[in-house]
Design an enzyme around this catalytic site. Structure first.
Site, PDB file in Angstrom:
ATOM      1  N   ASN A 385      29.510  60.787   9.048  1.00 36.73           N
ATOM      2  CA  ASN A 385      29.302  60.385  10.032  1.00 36.73           C
ATOM      3  C   ASN A 385      30.137  62.307  11.359  1.00 36.73           C
ATOM      4  O   ASN A 385      28.750  62.214  11.408  1.00 36.73           O
ATOM      5  CB  ASN A 385      30.763  59.586   9.510  1.00 36.73           C
ATOM      6  CG  ASN A 385      30.798  59.467  11.129  1.00 36.73           C
ATOM      7  OD1 ASN A 385      30.927  60.042  12.212  1.00 36.73           O
ATOM      8  ND2 ASN A 385      31.327  57.915  11.030  1.00 36.73           N
ATOM      9  N   ASP A 386      30.875  62.098  10.199  1.00 38.43           N
ATOM     10  CA  ASP A 386      31.312  63.226  11.718  1.00 38.43           C
ATOM     11  C   ASP A 386      30.840  64.908  11.685  1.00 38.43           C
ATOM     12  O   ASP A 386      30.737  65.328  13.267  1.00 38.43           O
ATOM     13  CB  ASP A 386      32.352  64.316  11.373  1.00 38.43           C
ATOM     14  CG  ASP A 386      33.957  63.026  11.081  1.00 38.43           C
ATOM     15  OD1 ASP A 386      33.859  62.356  11.649  1.00 38.43           O
ATOM     16  OD2 ASP A 386      34.748  63.396  10.044  1.00 38.43           O
ATOM     17  N   VAL A 387      29.683  64.970  10.891  1.00 34.34           N
ATOM     18  CA  VAL A 387      28.438  66.664  10.524  1.00 34.34           C
ATOM     19  C   VAL A 387      27.336  66.029  11.696  1.00 34.34           C
ATOM     20  O   VAL A 387      26.350  66.833  11.859  1.00 34.34           O
ATOM     21  CB  VAL A 387      28.132  67.024   8.996  1.00 34.34           C
ATOM     22  CG1 VAL A 387      29.546  67.072   9.147  1.00 34.34           C
ATOM     23  CG2 VAL A 387      28.098  65.943   8.071  1.00 34.34           C
ATOM     24  N   VAL A 388      27.060  64.768  12.129  1.00 36.29           N
ATOM     25  CA  VAL A 388      26.077  64.381  12.733  1.00 36.29           C
ATOM     26  C   VAL A 388      27.018  63.478  14.306  1.00 36.29           C
ATOM     27  O   VAL A 388      25.846  62.987  14.848  1.00 36.29           O
ATOM     28  CB  VAL A 388      25.304  63.395  12.211  1.00 36.29           C
ATOM     29  CG1 VAL A 388      24.385  63.478  11.579  1.00 36.29           C
ATOM     30  CG2 VAL A 388      26.013  61.513  11.903  1.00 36.29           C
TER      31      VAL A 388
END
Lengths: 459, 98
Positions: A385-388
């Site tokens: 989630n956060d890494v994209v």
């Protein structure tokens, strides 16, 4: 000086360095480990026959028990539990260093040989050692979900931590000048154990890669300090190698999160207040079903899979590989893009995918994949989630602004597999989900992938 | 304490930094378990503590501390190398099907 012993230790040191050098490529890695194992064997056997050993029963018992426990852990621990195991092993290594340090303090104190230099080395040894023991155990507890994974914060936390730290360092400085003070020495160890607990309390699951790397570094520094205390050069060399490894990993992890060490350690991610209500209301999402997904994938020439911690939780790595096999059978190129902090420890995704028999040349780093992202037909995001999150690129107000991400939004179609619309660890809304080229495929990652594979196999 | 030990620390630190910088990110987990196994070298110090002669003033304490330290360090050395090998065995390159 025992020249024969020094010679054995030199050989061991060379073998350790060659061993780590092997890790630069998967092809040479195993040979490298054999070098390191021979090095360890030589150092241990050399020490045993050096003449310094008089009593044997304790050593033999310790080695037998240690080997049995170590081997059992290595053989039976599932790959998904690897972050816990790594955390636990840091605690063991540091414990050994602390105990050797305490023993040295008692022994040299009795002989009247405690000088400031020795005390300096012993102090570093037990300080780093003790905080690594409890810090790693805390990390273990959090990863094993015995302790709440969310950051645990309270008012005045940083003040408590900093004062604790200052007092401990104060005691250490005092000891350097007045080394014959057992009460102060043990108090210092006790406080250091507390620091280890307090330092990891406010750190959340997604920050675990940094913590584990830091503990790796501290365990190494404790070993190096042991080398100073007992005048053993191979300990200094092995400890420095471990220390620099942890240090480099910590830097890589912090950079990948666009945060400083200090920020990770002292700035527990609370609940960032971002106003994203307008996003959620104004823009609808596009849902996809299994058949839609299959249709889009069949049309693709190049597919990139972006795994995250969600894949590990769902244990979906084997099913992902099955899907990748099905796609490759149809002549579609499949690659995996791995963010440095995806998962709970450095390299977490790589190990899981390797376990599932994904070829290592299909595992690409973020820097390698990003420049070619616009030629990717379909990007499948599994439990990441956060890494994209493109807000890291565009929204200055976002708490993750500036963090390097995998630019999945640049692919022609993005399929996001997710259990629900819940936000990621940091509680940050992800604008990716509302992009016109994003399709949401809800459900448990493993189950959804399984259905997809079955669908492909039907033909 | 001799100054030469500080030389060793600094030089080994540089060597470590240069070598580990080149480790492929794919192998970062095996790297951690490998360095962990290697830093289990504190076993060497533990052995000396656990192996002191009996009858000394502090020999019982040394034996107990040494015993626990030997056990903990051996867990790391044996377990660390075994699990690193187990992981590295999984990193395979697939033969490309024609």
């Amino acid at each position: 000086m025992n020249y024969y012993m020094e010679f054995v230790y030199i050989i061991s040191s060379i073998l350790f360095i060659m061993g780590l050098k092997g890790l630069s490529h998967p092809e040479s890695a195993r040979r490298g480990m054999h070098y390191a194992e021979v090095g360890m064997f030589l150092a241990v056997v050399g020490t045993l026959v050096s003449g310094k050993i008089v009593t044997w029963e304790w050593i033999i018992t310790g080695i037998v028990v240690g080997s049995a426990v170590g081997a059992a852990m290595a053989i039976f621990m599932p790959m998904t539990a690897m972050p816990q195991r790594i955390a636990l092993s840091h605690a063991f290594g540091a414990l050994a260093a602390v105990l050797v340090g305490i023993n040295e303090f008692i022994e040299k104190g009795h002989l009247g040989e405690l000088n400031s230099g020795l005390m300096g080395a012993l102090g570093f040894e037990v300080l780093f050692g003790a905080l690594t023991v409890t810090g790693s155990l805390m990390a273990f507890g959090k990863l094993n979900e015995m302790i709440k994974g969310q950051p645990i914060t309270y008012k005045g936390q940083n003040i408590v931590n900093i004062s604790l730290f200052v007092v401990t360092v104060g005691l250490f400085v005092y000891l350097i000048f007045f080394p014959y003070e057992p009460v102060i020495f043990y108090t210092m160890i006790g406080l250091s154990l507390l620091i280890g607990v307090f330092i990891v309390l406010p750190i959340g699951g997604a920050d675990m890669p940094v913590v584990i790397s830091l503990m790796n570094s501290y365990a190494g520094l404790a070993a190096a300090a042991t080398g100073f205390a007992i005048d053993n050069k191979v300990l200094i060399i092995a400890g420095s190698l471990d220390g620099s490894s942890g240090f480099i990993l910590s830097i890589i992890m912090s950079k990948a999160m666009n945060r400083s060490f200090a920020n990770v350690l002292f700035g527990a991610v609370g609940s960032p207040q971002v106003d994203t209500s307008n996003l959620a209301e104004a823009r609808p999402i596009t849902r996809f079903g299994i058949e839609d997904t299959k249709f889009v994938l069949e049309q693709a020439e190049r597919v990139v899979v972006v795994p995250g911690y969600g894949m590990a939780v769902a244990q979906a790595q084997h099913t992902v590989r099955e899907l990748s096999d099905e796609l490759e059978k149809r002549g579609i190129k499949v690659e995996f893009a791995i963010h440095p902090v995806a998962g709970r420890m450095p390299g977490h995704m790589n190990v899981l995918l390797a376990e599932a028999n994904v070829s290592y040349d299909q595992l690409l780093e973020m820097e390698a994949i990003n420049p070619t992202m616009d030629t990717v037909d379909v990007c499948i995001v599994i439990g990441a989630n956060d890494v994209v999150n493109p807000a890291a690129r565009t929204e200055k107000s976002s708490p993750i602004y500036g963090m390097p991400i995998i630019n999945v939004d640049k692919a022609k179609t993005v399929i996001v597999m997710k259990r629900s619309m819940a936000t990621g660890f940091a509680g940050i809304e992800n604008p990716l989900f509302y992009e016109p080229n994003t399709k949401m495929l809800f459900g448990d990652a493993k189950k959804v992938l399984q259905e997809l594979v079955t669908e492909f196999k039907k033909v | 304490m001799q100054i030469e030990l500080i030389y060793i620390l600094i030089l080994a630190g540089f060597v470590g930094f240069e070598i580990i910088k080149k480790v492929t990110p794919t192998l970062h987990t095996p790297l951690m378990s490998a360095t962990n196994a290697i830093s289990g070298i504190s076993l060497v110090g533990s052995l000396v503590a656990a192996g002191v002669a009996e009858g000394g003033v502090n020999s019982t304490i040394s034996h107990i501390l040494g015993f626990v330290a030997v056990t903990a360090a051996t867990i790391n050395v044996v377990g660390g190398f075994m699990i690193t090998e187990r992981m590295l065995k999984m990193f395979k390159k697939k033969e490309k099907k024609s």
